[in-house]
Design an enzyme around this catalytic site. Structure first.
Site, PDB file in Angstrom:
ATOM      1  N   THR A 255      46.311  26.272  68.791  1.00 60.12           N
ATOM      2  CA  THR A 255      47.145  25.356  69.582  1.00 60.12           C
ATOM      3  C   THR A 255      48.231  24.736  68.717  1.00 60.12           C
ATOM      4  O   THR A 255      49.404  24.698  69.103  1.00 60.12           O
ATOM      5  CB  THR A 255      46.273  24.252  70.234  1.00 60.12           C
TER       6      THR A 255
ATOM      7  N   SER B 284      43.275  31.802  65.081  1.00 63.03           N
ATOM      8  CA  SER B 284      42.238  30.771  65.235  1.00 63.03           C
ATOM      9  C   SER B 284      40.952  31.199  64.533  1.00 63.03           C
ATOM     10  O   SER B 284      40.604  32.384  64.536  1.00 63.03           O
ATOM     11  CB  SER B 284      41.956  30.550  66.732  1.00 63.03           C
TER      12      SER B 284
ATOM     13  N   HIS C 197      37.657  29.829  65.126  1.00 62.24           N
ATOM     14  CA  HIS C 197      36.394  29.805  65.875  1.00 62.24           C
ATOM     15  C   HIS C 197      36.267  30.912  66.907  1.00 62.24           C
ATOM     16  O   HIS C 197      35.230  31.031  67.566  1.00 62.24           O
ATOM     17  CB  HIS C 197      36.163  28.429  66.509  1.00 62.24           C
TER      18      HIS C 197
ATOM     19  N   THR D 104      45.766  17.168  54.091  1.00 60.92           N
ATOM     20  CA  THR D 104      44.837  17.825  53.168  1.00 60.92           C
ATOM     21  C   THR D 104      44.220  19.061  53.811  1.00 60.92           C
ATOM     22  O   THR D 104      43.676  18.984  54.916  1.00 60.92           O
ATOM     23  CB  THR D 104      43.724  16.849  52.742  1.00 60.92           C
TER      24      THR D 104
ATOM     25  N   CYS E  72      38.117  23.977  88.498  1.00 59.32           N
ATOM     26  CA  CYS E  72      37.383  23.229  89.520  1.00 59.32           C
ATOM     27  C   CYS E  72      37.613  21.726  89.348  1.00 59.32           C
ATOM     28  O   CYS E  72      37.461  21.195  88.261  1.00 59.32           O
ATOM     29  CB  CYS E  72      35.894  23.526  89.411  1.00 59.32           C
TER      30      CYS E  72
END
Length: 459
Positions: A130, A257, A259, A297, A383
């Site tokens: 992101t 990314s 993860h 950092t 939803c």
């Protein structure tokens, strides 16, 4: 020596905890696929786990790898020393703690670069895809704002790309949102005709997070090179799953990314081409770390984990792909053998096998998701308590609204097993059949009535 003693103590504590709670189901394949009794709750004689008002017999089996993936144990092993004995700040230049952390960060940078065919000097560590997408889109356009005022993207991009583009629109930039075909792939001729003299960036994701389609990135790169327009791709869902090559793809910027490839959360990277050089305006000000592009950092343990995950992906990508493809085929065939009206959303030819997005006709999506509480999957629908809007990605594909409401995304990964797939088939088939038995529309279709021809009266 101290590190080994602490690590040994930690493992003993974890083993002790695992022994104490051995009766609770784990989210591993074998445990999840074979339900076992869980620890009883305090109220009454009920057993199982109660969370957010939903009661299940144990931890559900995990088929939502596009959302996040479990950390590979080998990745965790690589990270642990940098949480315990080698905890130095990699930007401390005056002592060994800083030097060894800095060495670990640079080694990780080389591991990430190697997986995408880049130079380590072209990798900037960020907090995730992101942030990398925000730096790429806002950073490039802000830097070249005097000459470039136009961005091209697609209607099916990740929300952070679309929101970054909307932010630029509010600042006066022009954005072209290219449509996609019913298979989710963009039309290259429409891309070519959309490019203008003031186009500053083309941003197209490599693998879609919701439907798994693989865009023709190499061909897009050639068009961008022809018009001398920088090309950005969000490769968060592609990294470690399909071969990536920044030279072959001719990308100027690429978002990555940690993860999504069995690494830790909270870390990602931005590939930033050096020749020809692409410039960005930093989105965060501070100490000037990461060549001034991303101050702050660098979190050594997370970066080390990301690097280790990339190295494992490079070694095991081919094996993982074959295995995941076989499991996807098993899942799709298993469901289609027992159910009719099952539609795959997106292209089957240009698709990452680990993402299978299915729609089930004559079934209400929210009811299906609630019924599949023993399987951790996600829906293509957003939803809310007041309304149920179909996914913007499926709408862009032209999927009928009733089918878009019933989409379920099954994510298959490195640790998914045949036992989990078979259990997911049984649970899905059972729930769809149960809901269809209650559906008057399904009865009408079985009787040969075309429900699209019916003129519904409003009372």
């Amino acid at each position: 020596m101290t590190s080994k003693l602490i690590a040994s103590s930690l493992r003993q504590q974890l083993a002790k905890s695992a022994h104490q709670f051995h009766r609770q189901l784990l989210s591993t394949a074998a445990a999840a696929a074979v339900p076992a009794p869980a620890e009883p709750q305090h109220h009454g004689d009920s057993t199982g786990i109660m969370m957010k008002g939903v009661k299940i017999s144990g931890r559900p089996l995990y088929l939502d790898v596009q959302a996040t993936s479990p950390v590979d144990p080998r990745v965790l092993d690589a990270m642990l020393p940098y949480y315990m004995s080698r905890f130095g700040n990699p930007h401390s230049r005056t002592h060994m703690y800083g030097w060894e952390s800095d060495l670990a960060v640079e080694n990780a940078r080389a591991q990430v670069a190697s997986l995408v065919g880049a130079s380590p000097k072209e990798i900037v560590f960020t907090s995730g895809a992101t942030e990398s997408n925000n730096i790429s889109i806002k950073g490039v356009m802000h830097f070249y704002k005097d000459k470039k005022k136009h961005v091209i993207t697609t209607q099916t991009e990740h929300k952070c790309v679309l929101d970054s583009c909307r932010h630029l629109q509010q600042e006066g930039f022009d954005i072209t949102y290219l449509p996609v075909g019913s298979d989710g792939i963009i039309d290259l001729e429409k891309l070519r005709s959309a490019i203008r003299p003031d186009t500053g960036l083309v941003s197209v994701m490599a693998v879609n997070n919701e439907i798994g389609v693989v865009q023709p990135v190499e061909e897009i790169g050639k068009i961008c090179k022809e018009f001398n327009v920088p090309f950005h791709t969000d490769a968060a869902q592609a990294l470690g799953k399909i071969p990536l090559d920044v030279e072959k793809w001719n990308v100027s910027l690429m978002s990555l990314s940690g993860h999504k490839i069995y690494g830790p959360k909270g870390v990602g990277a931005l590939y930033l081409r050096r020749r020809p050089r692409i410039r960005v305006e930093p989105q965060m000000n501070g100490g000037g770390q990461e060549r001034g592009i991303r101050s702050g950092t660098v979190p050594t343990p997370l970066v080390v984990g990301f690097g280790a995950a990339c190295e494992l992906a490079m070694k095991e990508m081919e094996y993982d792909d074959k295995r995941i493809s076989a499991l996807q085929e098993r899942l799709l065939n298993g469901i289609r053998e027992k159910l009719d009206g099952v539609v795959v959303n997106g292209s089957m030819e240009r698709r990452y096998a680990g993402n299978l997005n299915l729609s089930f006709a004559y079934v209400e999506g929210e009811s299906l998701l609630m019924g599949l509480k023993e399987v951790a999957v996600s829906s293509g629908s957003a939803c809310t308590s007041a309304s149920l809007e179909p996914s913007y990605v499926l709408r862009a594909l032209g999927v009928d609204e009733d089918m878009a409401h019933t989409s379920i995304r099954f994510g298959i990964g490195r640790f998914t097993t045949e036992a989990e797939i078979d259990r997911a088939i049984d649970l899905t088939v059972h729930q769809v059949q149960k809901l269809r038995e209650m559906s008057p529309l399904y009865e009408m279709v079985k009787e040969g009535i075309n429900i699209k021809d019916i003129q519904w009266a409003q009372h």
